[in-house]
Design an enzyme around this catalytic site. Structure first.
Site, PDB file in Angstrom:
ATOM      1  N   GLY A  14       0.810  -1.213   0.000  1.00  0.00           N
ATOM      2  CA  GLY A  14       0.000   0.000   0.000  1.00  0.00           C
ATOM      3  C   GLY A  14       0.840   1.257   0.000  1.00  0.00           C
ATOM      4  O   GLY A  14       2.071   1.223   0.099  1.00  0.00           O
ATOM      5  N   THR A  61       1.172   3.621   2.168  1.00  0.00           N
ATOM      6  CA  THR A  61       1.872   4.023   3.396  1.00  0.00           C
ATOM      7  C   THR A  61       3.033   3.080   3.686  1.00  0.00           C
ATOM      8  O   THR A  61       4.063   3.502   4.239  1.00  0.00           O
ATOM      9  CB  THR A  61       0.903   4.069   4.603  1.00  0.00           C
ATOM     10  OG1 THR A  61      -0.371   4.537   4.163  1.00  0.00           O
ATOM     11  CG2 THR A  61       1.414   4.994   5.687  1.00  0.00           C
ATOM     12  N   ASP A  84       3.447  -2.547   8.234  1.00  0.00           N
ATOM     13  CA  ASP A  84       2.388  -2.532   7.222  1.00  0.00           C
ATOM     14  C   ASP A  84       1.463  -1.347   7.452  1.00  0.00           C
ATOM     15  O   ASP A  84       1.470  -0.737   8.537  1.00  0.00           O
ATOM     16  CB  ASP A  84       1.598  -3.860   7.285  1.00  0.00           C
ATOM     17  CG  ASP A  84       0.939  -4.210   5.961  1.00  0.00           C
ATOM     18  OD1 ASP A  84       0.841  -3.343   5.075  1.00  0.00           O
ATOM     19  OD2 ASP A  84       0.484  -5.369   5.818  1.00  0.00           O
ATOM     20  N   GLY A  85       0.668  -1.042   6.452  1.00  0.00           N
ATOM     21  CA  GLY A  85      -0.354  -0.003   6.579  1.00  0.00           C
ATOM     22  C   GLY A  85      -1.673  -0.621   7.025  1.00  0.00           C
ATOM     23  O   GLY A  85      -1.767  -1.820   7.275  1.00  0.00           O
ATOM     24  N   ASP A  92      -6.275   0.089   6.666  1.00  0.00           N
ATOM     25  CA  ASP A  92      -7.381   0.910   6.143  1.00  0.00           C
ATOM     26  C   ASP A  92      -8.105   1.619   7.275  1.00  0.00           C
ATOM     27  O   ASP A  92      -8.584   2.737   7.102  1.00  0.00           O
ATOM     28  CB  ASP A  92      -8.336   0.024   5.349  1.00  0.00           C
ATOM     29  CG  ASP A  92      -7.610  -0.620   4.189  1.00  0.00           C
ATOM     30  OD1 ASP A  92      -7.124   0.138   3.330  1.00  0.00           O
ATOM     31  OD2 ASP A  92      -7.478  -1.850   4.160  1.00  0.00           O
ATOM     32  N   LYS A 107      -7.696  -4.423   7.251  1.00  0.00           N
ATOM     33  CA  LYS A 107      -6.734  -4.368   6.163  1.00  0.00           C
ATOM     34  C   LYS A 107      -7.303  -5.094   4.948  1.00  0.00           C
ATOM     35  O   LYS A 107      -8.267  -5.830   5.051  1.00  0.00           O
ATOM     36  CB  LYS A 107      -5.424  -5.032   6.599  1.00  0.00           C
ATOM     37  CG  LYS A 107      -4.676  -4.210   7.645  1.00  0.00           C
ATOM     38  CD  LYS A 107      -3.346  -4.805   8.029  1.00  0.00           C
ATOM     39  CE  LYS A 107      -2.508  -5.219   6.885  1.00  0.00           C
ATOM     40  NZ  LYS A 107      -2.277  -4.179   5.862  1.00  0.00           N
ATOM     41  N   GLY A 111      -5.923  -2.966  -0.390  1.00  0.00           N
ATOM     42  CA  GLY A 111      -5.090  -3.219  -1.568  1.00  0.00           C
ATOM     43  C   GLY A 111      -5.190  -4.655  -2.047  1.00  0.00           C
ATOM     44  O   GLY A 111      -4.446  -5.070  -2.943  1.00  0.00           O
ATOM     45  N   GLU A 119      -0.716 -10.624   3.957  1.00  0.00           N
ATOM     46  CA  GLU A 119      -0.455  -9.648   5.022  1.00  0.00           C
ATOM     47  C   GLU A 119      -0.764 -10.256   6.393  1.00  0.00           C
ATOM     48  O   GLU A 119      -0.029 -10.034   7.358  1.00  0.00           O
ATOM     49  CB  GLU A 119      -1.301  -8.393   4.809  1.00  0.00           C
ATOM     50  CG  GLU A 119      -0.811  -7.533   3.654  1.00  0.00           C
ATOM     51  CD  GLU A 119      -1.682  -6.322   3.407  1.00  0.00           C
ATOM     52  OE1 GLU A 119      -1.141  -5.298   2.978  1.00  0.00           O
ATOM     53  OE2 GLU A 119      -2.917  -6.400   3.624  1.00  0.00           O
TER      54      GLU A 119
END
Ligand code: 5RP
Length: 233
Positions: free
Chosen positions: A30, A32, A89-90, A92, A102, A105, A111
């Site tokens: 993603g 970020t 990790d990023g 949502d 998450k 993406g 993930e």
């Protein structure tokens, strides 16, 4: 600061404060997570970091790591042995307890495997991702075997909310994940218990994984438009 700059800031901060030479490192997906990946690459090039063994969570991450010469391994490889020191990790959405949604993406399956195989977990997010209750604004991504699209959709009716098959952009039809599956996005109408639902949803035959991440509490780095980064442990 614009949102892109905040993502850069928070991604770099996570790497500078958490990543050490010699680590087995999970790298997320993603917009970020990418600045964090690039910063790992930069510090390796500069010789500030050494001996990083990275496990990517998606094609996007693999390609970015290849560009930067970050050594890549499978989680199954002898160098990794199914266990990571840290994953960055990023997300949502992230709630006050550190529970996340998450999969925006489409990479939630790897993930989650990567996150849950990690001794430490860091979420990087700009302030727009922080919510009181998960799944009311950003719909919960659910990865589904194509043959079970209709039966899973029927079963999900019991949870209430609005269900959408994720449509591809610049390809006719639905998104196909990196594992050949479909994505259903479920937006809830009222607050739900993400801990319970993370397990309950996976009991429906045909659901491969869902985007609630509640089994490990991350360190959350929240970037603000004023240029500050808040650390939530
Ligand atoms: C991909 C993810 C991402 O981490 C999530 O969608 C956040 O992405 P971005 O940083 O681009 O907002 O879960 O599956």
């Amino acid at each position: 600061m614009d949102q892109g700059s905040v993502k850069e800031l928070v991604g770099k901060k996570a790497v500078e404060t958490m990543v050490k030479s010699g680590m087995k490192l999970g790298l997320g997906t993603g917009s970020t997570a990418m600045p964090a990946v690039r910063h790992v690459g930069l510090l390796l090039r500069q010789g500030v970091l050494k001996d990083i063994r990275a496990v990517p969570t998606s094609f996007q991450t693999s390609i970015e790591c290849e560009k930067w010469g970050i050594p890549l391994f499978s989680l199954n490889s002898a160098e990794i042995r199914g266990e990571l020191d840290l994953t960055i990790d990023g997300a949502d959405e992230v709630d006050p307890r550190g529970y996340c949604i998450k999969g925006g993406g489409g990479a939630l399956l790897v993930e989650k495997i990567t996150a849950y195989a990690s001794k430490a977990y860091v979420i990087v997010a700009d302030e727009t991702k922080v919510v009181e209750n998960l799944g009311l604004r950003f719909p919960l991504p659910i990865e589904v075997i194509p043959e079970a699209r209709v039966s899973v959709s029927l079963a999900l009716e019991a949870f209430g909310g609005e269900l959408m098959l994720r449509e591809a952009v610049r390809k006719a039809g639905p998104v196909i994940t990196e594992h050949g599956n479909l994505l259903l996005d479920l937006r809830f109408k009222r607050p739900v218990d993400p801990v319970l639902l993370e397990t309950e949803l996976n009991r429906i035959p045909g659901i491969v994984e869902n985007g609630f991440f509640t089994r490990l509490i991350p360190r959350v780095l929240v970037g603000h438009a004023d240029g500050t980064v808040e650390i939530r442990d």
